[in-house]
Scaffold this motif. Structure first.
Motif, PDB file in Angstrom:
ATOM      1  N   ILE A 112      27.463  50.268  41.445  1.00  0.00           N
ATOM      2  CA  ILE A 112      27.665  51.995  41.969  1.00  0.00           C
ATOM      3  C   ILE A 112      27.917  51.593  43.776  1.00  0.00           C
ATOM      4  O   ILE A 112      29.191  52.792  44.306  1.00  0.00           O
ATOM      5  CB  ILE A 112      26.762  52.847  41.583  1.00  0.00           C
ATOM      6  N   ALA A 113      26.917  50.749  44.486  1.00  0.00           N
ATOM      7  CA  ALA A 113      27.193  51.505  46.016  1.00  0.00           C
ATOM      8  C   ALA A 113      28.386  50.625  46.310  1.00  0.00           C
ATOM      9  O   ALA A 113      29.666  51.428  47.260  1.00  0.00           O
ATOM     10  CB  ALA A 113      26.196  50.402  46.156  1.00  0.00           C
ATOM     11  N   LEU A 114      29.237  48.779  45.002  1.00  0.00           N
ATOM     12  CA  LEU A 114      30.223  48.449  45.972  1.00  0.00           C
ATOM     13  C   LEU A 114      31.536  49.747  45.280  1.00  0.00           C
ATOM     14  O   LEU A 114      32.626  50.037  46.451  1.00  0.00           O
ATOM     15  CB  LEU A 114      30.493  47.142  45.373  1.00  0.00           C
ATOM     16  N   LEU A 115      31.151  50.361  44.224  1.00  0.00           N
ATOM     17  CA  LEU A 115      32.361  50.876  43.895  1.00  0.00           C
ATOM     18  C   LEU A 115      32.829  52.177  44.356  1.00  0.00           C
ATOM     19  O   LEU A 115      33.659  52.578  45.767  1.00  0.00           O
ATOM     20  CB  LEU A 115      32.623  51.642  42.142  1.00  0.00           C
ATOM     21  N   SER A 116      31.780  52.938  45.282  1.00  0.00           N
ATOM     22  CA  SER A 116      31.817  54.555  46.705  1.00  0.00           C
ATOM     23  C   SER A 116      31.580  53.127  47.680  1.00  0.00           C
ATOM     24  O   SER A 116      32.812  54.349  48.364  1.00  0.00           O
ATOM     25  CB  SER A 116      29.884  54.700  46.443  1.00  0.00           C
ATOM     26  N   LEU A 117      31.623  52.897  47.663  1.00  0.00           N
ATOM     27  CA  LEU A 117      32.213  51.640  49.505  1.00  0.00           C
ATOM     28  C   LEU A 117      33.565  51.749  48.966  1.00  0.00           C
ATOM     29  O   LEU A 117      34.189  52.175  50.492  1.00  0.00           O
ATOM     30  CB  LEU A 117      31.176  50.730  49.666  1.00  0.00           C
ATOM     31  N   GLU A 118      34.031  51.139  48.487  1.00  0.00           N
ATOM     32  CA  GLU A 118      36.143  50.919  48.216  1.00  0.00           C
ATOM     33  C   GLU A 118      35.637  52.260  48.336  1.00  0.00           C
ATOM     34  O   GLU A 118      36.974  53.020  48.537  1.00  0.00           O
ATOM     35  CB  GLU A 118      35.789  50.308  46.899  1.00  0.00           C
ATOM     36  N   GLU A 119      35.882  53.108  47.762  1.00  0.00           N
ATOM     37  CA  GLU A 119      36.494  54.843  47.540  1.00  0.00           C
ATOM     38  C   GLU A 119      36.640  55.127  48.434  1.00  0.00           C
ATOM     39  O   GLU A 119      37.823  56.080  49.069  1.00  0.00           O
ATOM     40  CB  GLU A 119      35.632  55.779  46.251  1.00  0.00           C
TER      41      GLU A 119
ATOM     42  N   ARG B 274      20.811  49.341  50.375  1.00  0.00           N
ATOM     43  CA  ARG B 274      20.645  47.911  50.952  1.00  0.00           C
ATOM     44  C   ARG B 274      21.269  46.533  50.394  1.00  0.00           C
ATOM     45  O   ARG B 274      20.833  46.868  49.211  1.00  0.00           O
ATOM     46  CB  ARG B 274      19.412  47.729  51.490  1.00  0.00           C
ATOM     47  N   LEU B 275      22.654  46.058  50.430  1.00  0.00           N
ATOM     48  CA  LEU B 275      22.887  45.018  49.744  1.00  0.00           C
ATOM     49  C   LEU B 275      22.576  43.429  50.584  1.00  0.00           C
ATOM     50  O   LEU B 275      22.351  43.604  51.433  1.00  0.00           O
ATOM     51  CB  LEU B 275      25.037  45.021  49.610  1.00  0.00           C
ATOM     52  N   ASP B 276      22.396  42.432  49.640  1.00  0.00           N
ATOM     53  CA  ASP B 276      22.011  41.189  50.288  1.00  0.00           C
ATOM     54  C   ASP B 276      23.731  41.197  50.991  1.00  0.00           C
ATOM     55  O   ASP B 276      24.421  40.990  50.848  1.00  0.00           O
ATOM     56  CB  ASP B 276      21.804  40.322  48.983  1.00  0.00           C
ATOM     57  N   PRO B 277      23.221  39.663  51.376  1.00  0.00           N
ATOM     58  CA  PRO B 277      24.640  39.662  53.292  1.00  0.00           C
ATOM     59  C   PRO B 277      25.561  39.184  52.000  1.00  0.00           C
ATOM     60  O   PRO B 277      26.388  39.080  52.844  1.00  0.00           O
ATOM     61  CB  PRO B 277      24.056  38.367  53.749  1.00  0.00           C
ATOM     62  N   GLU B 278      25.488  38.226  51.130  1.00  0.00           N
ATOM     63  CA  GLU B 278      26.749  37.596  50.898  1.00  0.00           C
ATOM     64  C   GLU B 278      27.554  39.058  49.831  1.00  0.00           C
ATOM     65  O   GLU B 278      29.031  38.842  50.259  1.00  0.00           O
ATOM     66  CB  GLU B 278      26.665  36.764  49.863  1.00  0.00           C
ATOM     67  N   THR B 279      26.720  39.747  49.625  1.00  0.00           N
ATOM     68  CA  THR B 279      27.331  41.093  48.317  1.00  0.00           C
ATOM     69  C   THR B 279      28.406  41.464  49.675  1.00  0.00           C
ATOM     70  O   THR B 279      29.181  42.036  49.505  1.00  0.00           O
ATOM     71  CB  THR B 279      25.733  42.035  47.626  1.00  0.00           C
ATOM     72  N   ALA B 280      27.367  42.406  50.626  1.00  0.00           N
ATOM     73  CA  ALA B 280      27.992  43.131  51.959  1.00  0.00           C
ATOM     74  C   ALA B 280      29.493  42.190  52.046  1.00  0.00           C
ATOM     75  O   ALA B 280      30.244  43.316  52.834  1.00  0.00           O
ATOM     76  CB  ALA B 280      27.131  42.999  53.346  1.00  0.00           C
ATOM     77  N   ALA B 281      28.958  41.148  52.696  1.00  0.00           N
ATOM     78  CA  ALA B 281      29.972  40.518  52.900  1.00  0.00           C
ATOM     79  C   ALA B 281      31.540  40.782  52.589  1.00  0.00           C
ATOM     80  O   ALA B 281      32.582  40.520  53.089  1.00  0.00           O
ATOM     81  CB  ALA B 281      29.808  38.870  53.889  1.00  0.00           C
ATOM     82  N   ALA B 282      31.103  40.850  51.371  1.00  0.00           N
ATOM     83  CA  ALA B 282      32.694  40.527  49.969  1.00  0.00           C
ATOM     84  C   ALA B 282      32.720  42.418  49.911  1.00  0.00           C
ATOM     85  O   ALA B 282      33.799  42.820  49.095  1.00  0.00           O
ATOM     86  CB  ALA B 282      31.618  39.989  48.961  1.00  0.00           C
ATOM     87  N   SER B 283      31.972  43.616  50.676  1.00  0.00           N
ATOM     88  CA  SER B 283      32.101  44.493  49.932  1.00  0.00           C
ATOM     89  C   SER B 283      33.454  45.582  50.993  1.00  0.00           C
ATOM     90  O   SER B 283      33.372  44.948  52.586  1.00  0.00           O
ATOM     91  CB  SER B 283      31.008  45.164  50.347  1.00  0.00           C
ATOM     92  N   ALA B 284      33.409  46.684  51.025  1.00  0.00           N
ATOM     93  CA  ALA B 284      34.495  47.164  51.407  1.00  0.00           C
ATOM     94  C   ALA B 284      33.634  47.714  52.213  1.00  0.00           C
ATOM     95  O   ALA B 284      34.380  49.136  53.874  1.00  0.00           O
ATOM     96  CB  ALA B 284      34.802  48.503  50.823  1.00  0.00           C
ATOM     97  N   GLY B 285      32.144  47.380  52.911  1.00  0.00           N
ATOM     98  CA  GLY B 285      31.687  48.089  54.463  1.00  0.00           C
ATOM     99  C   GLY B 285      32.277  47.205  55.701  1.00  0.00           C
ATOM    100  O   GLY B 285      32.255  48.049  56.302  1.00  0.00           O
ATOM    101  N   ILE B 286      32.812  46.348  55.351  1.00  0.00           N
ATOM    102  CA  ILE B 286      33.093  45.514  56.018  1.00  0.00           C
ATOM    103  C   ILE B 286      34.713  46.452  57.001  1.00  0.00           C
ATOM    104  O   ILE B 286      34.769  46.548  57.808  1.00  0.00           O
ATOM    105  CB  ILE B 286      33.967  44.198  56.067  1.00  0.00           C
TER     106      ILE B 286
END
Length: 194
Positions: free
Chosen positions: A57-64, A106-118
């Protein structure tokens, strides 16, 4: 037997809707199973755990949110870009309070690096280039803006500004003006030890 039509994507979207309805903290695989009228065990072939569901859900929300922000700031600069980005965060939180809360998981570093958070950080840094900030001040400013966007919206949605004047809309506009002025006149670093 797994119910036809259930996929990780469909469950993630349904979990995001559930988060908006009941709050992100209340989202669990059990709650999602009740929504689909299936046994909890049938969902574990699609999501590993409630934490996995929340991460999705966090990854979807960051993308949206990144998609909206990118569209909003395209072709803008300075205060106009700053206000566009700020308003996207505020509007998204008003429309999707649970998803907005999910963006702060809070996402683990690998997931965060691949997320739309970047992309969020890149958009904010693109806006800050218009203010001619170099490092490390640019990073300080990214953190300031994130704190403002999330903090103000959380307080506003929680009713923190509903009991006094001036109206929170007026305060929002004035605070954007203040942020713009601060970014145009960023203070020099204090001497060490001061």
């Amino acid at each position: 037997m797994v119910r036809a039509g259930l996929t990780p994507e469909r469950l993630t979207r349904a979990g995001a809707e559930l988060a908006d309805e009941v709050g992100f903290d209340q989202v669990t695989v059990s709650a999602l199973a009740r929504r689909f009228d299936v046994k909890v065990a049938s969902l574990y072939s699609h999501v590993k755990s409630s934490q996995d569901l929340k991460t999705r859900i966090a990854l979807l929300s960051l993308e949206e949110l990144a998609d909206r922000a990118g569209d909003a700031v395209a072709g803008r600069a300075g205060r106009d870009a700053l206000a566009a980005l700020a308003n996207v965060y505020r509007d998204y939180a008003r429309e999707h309070p649970g998803r907005s809360a999910a963006t702060r998981l809070r996402l683990d570093p690998e997931t965060a690096a691949a997320s739309a958070g970047i992309r969020h950080a890149q958009l904010t840094r693109a806006i800050l280039r218009g203010y001619d900030l170099s490092e490390p001040d640019q990073t300080h400013a990214v953190r300031l803006l994130g704190s403002f966007f999330h903090g103000y919206v959380s307080l506003e949605l929680g009713g923190g500004f509903s009991h006094s004047l001036p109206d929170s809309e007026e305060t929002w506009t004035r605070m954007l003006d203040a942020l713009d002025a601060l970014l145009r006149n960023w203070p020099a670093p204090s001497p060490t030890g001061a």
